[in-house]
Design an enzyme around this catalytic site. Structure first.
Site, mmCIF file in Angstrom:
data_model
loop_
_atom_site.group_PDB
_atom_site.id
_atom_site.type_symbol
_atom_site.label_atom_id
_atom_site.label_comp_id
_atom_site.label_asym_id
_atom_site.label_seq_id
_atom_site.Cartn_x
_atom_site.Cartn_y
_atom_site.Cartn_z
ATOM 1 C CB SER A 124 33.326 39.787 56.235
ATOM 2 O OG SER A 124 33.934 39.253 54.900
ATOM 3 C CG ASN A 125 34.553 42.602 51.775
ATOM 4 O OD1 ASN A 125 34.001 42.040 50.704
ATOM 5 N ND2 ASN A 125 35.544 42.593 52.070
ATOM 6 N N PRO A 126 30.963 42.180 51.297
ATOM 7 C CG PRO A 126 29.092 43.451 50.377
ATOM 8 C CD PRO A 126 30.350 43.621 50.856
ATOM 9 C CB ALA A 165 36.951 42.559 48.672
#
Ligand code: CTP
Length: 414
Positions: free
Chosen positions: A215-217, A282
């Site tokens: 995933s990403n922040p 995102a």
């Protein structure tokens, strides 16, 4: 995955005042308005209204101190506290005092300590009691926590012969109107009234096995800000969000998704009749080619993960763009304008908001953003640093300008 549509829930707590006799009427009206109702009767309430009349009106067994302390294995005060909205009718000075001071020795008070939804108090008591500084101090305390009060009103008070004056409880119809106002404030109107805006927000999670994911922040704040701005300008808004730490904003449909494939299906579905689509999500570019059904134990040495590309949702929307205004975001670390312009062209977006993850104060999770608007031809406009809400407003201004340009009129005349 889409959550199935559920009926809204309301918890009605009936206090010990003669006005308790109005509570079955309120329960019936709430159910007519589409609510699934639960009801708690305090010990004192049961002196004025019978459990059977409350249960018949609520369509549920009445919860009382007896059912709470009985043989139930669950914590009834916690399950009752999950209602979407809480209304305390025939609210007595005693119930107000217990709630304001955090008492938990009876089911009604313990439940009020645990509620998460909005709370509406509908007091009914003798005028002298209502005006007493002790009662007023309790009311102020509850108001300071965001609780709302309806009444008491001027009028004939009950049937006990106290005469006229402040103290009469609001009527069931007024209470239902107040509940509806609490849960869904009147829809705003503005320059987006009549338009449908779809916004994607947050990250996606691409699971490798049941407990691990890529995933990403992304915090989702940018997308939520665009969605809220559109709502406040009158749009019909659908917000499709990945896992973020933000509650569903009121006044719009929020769809929670996990993976890029789920995001794609929800966005494409919502975008069918949309006028403006803003892709702030995102999206993970890749997912595991073979997602393990069972948790993968560690092995000695290196491991390899086989990833496969996710579909590009913005590009897919661009292929069937129709009259929609299509807006994307891009995060670049170098050659920003050039790369964003080529993305806008490739994905057939009207414009892309470019930002730099490395820039101070505008990184993941912040409340501000500093973006550059980039059009497919490479024309760009660097906006100053501003709040994400202001960025959202300007994106919508630009979307409206493009719509007006296409329609061949100036924005003021649309
Ligand atoms: N996007 C999308 N579907 C994807 C990836 C991205 O819809 N699978 C959208 C994002 O929501 C964003 C825009 O496309 O609005 C740009 O995303 P970005 O990841 O920067 O674009 P990529 O084409 O993936 O470019 P890069 O090669 O730089 O990662």
């Amino acid at each position: 995955m889409t959550e199935p549509e559920r009926s809204p829930t309301a918890l009605v707590i009936v206090g010990g005042s003669v006005a308790a006799i109005k509570s079955p009427g309120l329960l019936r009206r709430l159910r007519e308005a589409g609510y699934v109702t639960d009801v708690i009767a305090t010990r004192a309430a049961l002196a004025f209204v019978t459990p059977l009349s409350l249960a018949t009106a609520a369509g549920r067994v009445v919860a009382t101190d007896e059912t709470w302390f009985g043989a139930r294995p669950d914590a009834q005060h916690l399950s009752l506290a999950r209602a979407g909205v809480n209304v305390i009718v025939a609210a007595s000075a005693d119930l107000l005092a217990r709630a304001a001071h955090g008492f938990a020795g009876d089911l009604a008070s313990a439940t009020l300590l645990s509620v998460t939804g909005p709370v509406l108090w509908v007091p009914a008591m003798n005028a002298a009691m209502w005006r007493h500084p002790a009662v007023q101090a309790n009311v102020q305390m509850l108001k300071s926590w965001g609780h709302t009060f309806l009444g008491p009103e001027v009028g004939a008070f009950g049937t006990l012969g106290e005469g006229s004056g402040l103290g009469r409880m609001a009527e069931p119809e007024e209470i239902v109107a107040a509940v509806l106002g609490l849960v869904s404030p009147p829809l705003p109107t503005g320059d987006l009234t009549g338009l449908k805006v779809v916004v994607s927000a947050g990250p996606t999670r691409e699971y490798l096995d049941p407990v691990r994911f890529i995933s990403n922040p992304s915090s989702g704040k940018m997308g939520f800000a665009v969605a809220e701005a559109a709502r406040d300008r009158g749009a019909d808004v659908v917000l499709v969000s990945g896992p973020v730490n933000l509650p569903d904003p009121p006044g719009m449909r929020t769809v929670r998704i996990g993976t890029a494939l789920e995001l794609r299906s929800e966005v494409l579905d919502a975008a069918q009749d949309a006028d403006i689509v803003v892709m702030t999500a995102a999206v993970a570019d890749y997912r595991a080619a073979d997602q393990a059904v069972e948790k993968q134990a560690k092995v000695a040495g290196d491991v390899q993960i086989h990833l496969t590309p996710n579909p590009d949702i913005l590009a897919e929307l661009g292929q069937h763009k129709g009259e929609r205004v299509l807006i994307g975001f891009a995060m670049e670390t170098h050659a920003g304008v050039e790369r964003a312009a080529s993305k806008a062209t490739r994905k057939n977006a009207d414009f892309i908001l470019l930002n730099y993850p490395t820039q101070a104060g505008t990184a993941f999770g912040g409340d501000d953003n500093q973006v550059t608007l980039v059009r497919p031809g490479g024309e760009s406009d660097a906006w100053p640093r501003m709040s994400k809400r202001e960025v959202g407003e300007r994106i919508l201004d630009e979307a409206l300008r493009i719509r007006a340009e296409r329609a061949g009129v100036s924005p003021g005349l649309t």
